[in-house]
Enzyme design. Structure first.
Site, PDB file in Angstrom:
ATOM      1  NE  ARG A  58      -1.917  -1.743   2.978  1.00 16.24           N
ATOM      2  CZ  ARG A  58      -2.292  -2.998   2.795  1.00 16.24           C
ATOM      3  NH1 ARG A  58      -3.461  -3.252   2.302  1.00 16.24           N
ATOM      4  NH2 ARG A  58      -1.515  -4.013   3.109  1.00 16.24           N
ATOM      5  CB  THR A  59       3.385   2.518   2.398  1.00 13.18           C
ATOM      6  OG1 THR A  59       2.570   2.141   3.509  1.00 13.18           O
ATOM      7  CG2 THR A  59       4.077   3.826   2.711  1.00 13.18           C
ATOM      8  CE  LYS A  86      25.906  -6.187  -6.863  1.00 13.65           C
ATOM      9  NZ  LYS A  86      26.138  -5.346  -8.029  1.00 13.65           N
ATOM     10  NE  ARG A 108       7.271   0.911   4.969  1.00 12.26           N
ATOM     11  CZ  ARG A 108       6.033   0.404   5.024  1.00 12.26           C
ATOM     12  NH1 ARG A 108       5.815  -0.863   4.744  1.00 12.26           N
ATOM     13  NH2 ARG A 108       5.014   1.176   5.355  1.00 12.26           N
ATOM     14  CG  HIS A 136       3.859   4.334   8.627  1.00 11.20           C
ATOM     15  ND1 HIS A 136       4.051   5.133   7.525  1.00 11.20           N
ATOM     16  CD2 HIS A 136       3.289   3.188   8.164  1.00 11.20           C
ATOM     17  CE1 HIS A 136       3.603   4.489   6.452  1.00 11.20           C
ATOM     18  NE2 HIS A 136       3.135   3.312   6.818  1.00 11.20           N
TER      19      HIS A 136
END
Ligand code: NCD
Length: 310
Positions: A58-59, A86, A108, A136
């Site tokens: 969603r976000t 890496k 995020r 959030h």
């Protein structure tokens, strides 16, 4: 019209005027989204990188749509397909992306506070799309937009967050934002899922869900974050549902409306029954719709606040 801060890292220090500016701008953007051509040229000079170091449906889609609706140039980056695997550090990764000339990073990250580190090393504006179990902010803003749309005002509104408070970044951002706007915030869940310091924030704590329902105007039901729990914090999913699940039997005892929110993804039959999620009290899909408008508002106010809305 601009926000007091260059970045949106969380709602802890965001003043009420800024929250109101975001929610008001989001209402204008929601109108734009309902037009036949739901797009404006406002951010066509802006390049945004969506850097997701953790899963999201969603976000991520919501931010990307918001950016495209504002005509920004958008680049997506996810850690599973990047040089992070890496051994590159977060700062090196973002500095390299920044060297390609970008204006704004939506990130995020699983580490609480990762964004605070980022803004010390990068010139771009930064929006937090979730940092571990910390904050959030855009989720809380879209929750607040949905609540305001339904009930008009936050003043003395009783909002209870139900479920896994300890592992939820949505909880903390909601607590900060709603309190700033004058709501009375409570939490409800088993003691093992509620952090002990929470009462110091002026939050009422319920361990009985029926009492919480009886004393709330709004329930924001949070997912049991099984991926963040390394130990059994309640006996079983069945027992959690029996003790704290939001069911129509529980809501039917109330003879008045109550608003049911959930940030998604829902574990149907665990924290919330399917018929409640799809029922008359639920505004869960309105939350998702409002998410795009709220993110447009935040992007606009941070990256292009000097332009007029068109
Ligand atoms: C939340 C998240 O990722 O913090 N979901 C979301 O952003 N829509 C809540 C969750 O994962 O339960």
């Amino acid at each position: 019209m601009a926000l007091q801060s260059r970045h949106l890292l969380g709602l802890r220090d965001i003043p009420a005027e800024d929250i109101t500016s975001i929610l008001d701008a989001a209402v204008s953007f929601k109108e734009i989204l309902s037009r036949p051509i739901p797009k404006v040229p406002t951010l066509r000079h802006v390049t945004v990188v969506n850097a997701f170091f953790e899963n999201s449906t969603r976000t991520r889609i919501s931010f990307e749509l918001a950016e495209k609706r504002l005509s920004a140039d958008v680049v997506n980056f996810s850690s599973s397909a990047s040089s992070v695997n890496k051994g590159e550090t977060l700062i090196d990764t973002i500095k390299n992306i920044e060297a390609m000339k970008i204006d704004l990073v939506v990130m995020r990250h699983p580490l609480p506070g990762a964004h605070t580190l980022l803004i010390k090393h990068c010139a771009s504006k930064v929006i937090n799309a979730g940092d571990g179990a910390h904050e959030h902010p855009t989720q809380a803003l879209l929750d607040m937009m949905t609540i305001r749309e339904q009930v008009g005002s936050f003043d003395k509104l009783r909002v209870t967050l139900v479920g896994d408070i300890s592992h939820s970044r949505v909880a903390l951002s909601n607590i900060y934002g709603l309190q700033t706007m004058g709501a009375k915030v409570a939490v409800c869940g088993p003691p093992t899922l509620i952090p002990r310091h929470l009462e110091n924030l002026g939050v009422k704590v319920y361990h009985d869900v029926d009492e919480a329902i009886a004393k709330s105007d709004v329930l924001n039901v949070l997912r049991i974050q099984q991926e963040r729990q390394d130990q059994g914090l309640f006996p079983s999913i069945r027992e959690y549902h029996a003790g704290f699940g939001i069911t129509s039997a529980r809501l039917d005892k109330l003879n008045r409306p109550i608003l049911i929110l959930h940030p998604g993804p829902i574990n149907r039959g665990v924290e919330l029954d399917g018929d409640v999620a799809d029922g008359p009290h639920s505004v869960i899909l309105q939350q998702v719709t409002n998410g795009v408008a709220v993110r447009m508002a935040v992007l606009f106010l941070l990256a292009g606040g000097e332009n007029e809305l068109e």
